[in-house]
Design a protein around this motif. Structure first.
Motif, PDB file in Angstrom:
ATOM      1  N   LEU A  30      22.398  -7.264   9.642  1.00  0.00           N
ATOM      2  CA  LEU A  30      21.948  -6.226  10.568  1.00  0.00           C
ATOM      3  C   LEU A  30      22.391  -4.854  10.313  1.00  0.00           C
ATOM      4  N   THR A  31      23.699  -4.766   9.904  1.00  0.00           N
ATOM      5  CA  THR A  31      24.239  -3.478   9.525  1.00  0.00           C
ATOM      6  C   THR A  31      23.596  -2.835   8.216  1.00  0.00           C
ATOM      7  N   PHE A  34      20.152  -1.640   9.842  1.00  0.00           N
ATOM      8  CA  PHE A  34      20.266  -0.580  10.875  1.00  0.00           C
ATOM      9  C   PHE A  34      20.664   0.727  10.115  1.00  0.00           C
ATOM     10  N   ASN A  37      17.401   1.676   8.550  1.00  0.00           N
ATOM     11  CA  ASN A  37      16.496   2.191   9.533  1.00  0.00           C
ATOM     12  C   ASN A  37      16.933   3.559   9.863  1.00  0.00           C
ATOM     13  N   TYR A  38      18.098   3.600  10.035  1.00  0.00           N
ATOM     14  CA  TYR A  38      18.639   5.314  10.406  1.00  0.00           C
ATOM     15  C   TYR A  38      18.504   6.221   9.114  1.00  0.00           C
ATOM     16  N   ASN A  43      15.853   6.155  12.528  1.00  0.00           N
ATOM     17  CA  ASN A  43      16.161   5.299  13.535  1.00  0.00           C
ATOM     18  C   ASN A  43      15.228   5.082  14.654  1.00  0.00           C
ATOM     19  N   LEU A  55      12.579  -3.077   6.646  1.00  0.00           N
ATOM     20  CA  LEU A  55      13.695  -3.462   7.525  1.00  0.00           C
ATOM     21  C   LEU A  55      14.092  -5.122   7.515  1.00  0.00           C
ATOM     22  N   ASN A  59      17.505  -6.522   5.345  1.00  0.00           N
ATOM     23  CA  ASN A  59      18.178  -7.488   6.251  1.00  0.00           C
ATOM     24  C   ASN A  59      18.422  -8.674   5.474  1.00  0.00           C
ATOM     25  N   VAL A 115      13.472  -2.568  18.679  1.00  0.00           N
ATOM     26  CA  VAL A 115      14.219  -3.166  17.370  1.00  0.00           C
ATOM     27  C   VAL A 115      15.371  -3.967  17.678  1.00  0.00           C
ATOM     28  N   TYR A 116      16.006  -3.515  18.669  1.00  0.00           N
ATOM     29  CA  TYR A 116      17.438  -4.373  18.924  1.00  0.00           C
ATOM     30  C   TYR A 116      17.157  -5.595  19.555  1.00  0.00           C
ATOM     31  N   ALA A 119      15.507  -8.022  16.780  1.00  0.00           N
ATOM     32  CA  ALA A 119      16.734  -8.281  15.840  1.00  0.00           C
ATOM     33  C   ALA A 119      17.847  -9.544  16.342  1.00  0.00           C
TER      34      ALA A 119
END
Length: 142
Positions: A30-31, A34, A37-38, A43, A55, A59, A115-116, A119
């Motif tokens: 996930l890190t 994200f 994504n950023y 983001n 993404l 992942n 997205v959160y 995920a």
């Protein structure tokens, strides 16, 4: 009491260690996702279908690279001499949960889920699927 804990540990060690390793792998993957994504997309809370593909791929890649050695050593305690064959089966089994992740992301994206939340739901489904596939196909006891 100590004996009961030892008994429970012996009975459920593989699942407990898998959940720990799965948690570590999830944090790593996930890190990576994200971060991509950023850095790549600024983001967005609701990525496009194409962004979701990127993404999911970031992942998945980070997860597979982190998960194989931890699963081999700590979860399933594999003694397989041909680790290349085993790693190939591991990656192959993870492709199916990569597809699951893609499907979940696309469906949730279509429904407007952020997205959160997507995920977290995907991580839970993928973790369960990965355990089952690893146990049945990759790290089978002979």
């Amino acid at each position: 009491m100590v004996e009961k804990i030892k008994e429970l540990w012996k009975k459920y060690e593989e699942i407990i260690v898998y959940l720990i390793v799965g948690g570590i792998t999830t944090v790593i993957s996930l890190t990576a996702m994200f971060l991509v994504n950023y850095l790549a997309f600024g983001n967005p809370l609701h990525p496009t279908a194409a962004q979701n593909l990127v993404l999911s791929t970031s992942n998945w890649t980070a997860g597979v690279v982190a998960a194989y050695p931890m699963n081999r050593i700590w979860v399933f305690k594999s003694k397989e001499a041909n680790w290349v064959k085993e790693a190939t089966k591991f990656v192959g089994s993870r492709i199916s949960t990569y597809i699951l992740d893609l499907v979940v992301r696309q469906i949730f994206g279509f429904l407007g889920v952020n997205v959160y939340i997507t995920a977290v739901v995907s991580a839970i489904l993928v973790t369960v699927g990965n355990y089952v596939l690893s146990k049945l196909l990759v790290f089978r006891k002979k």
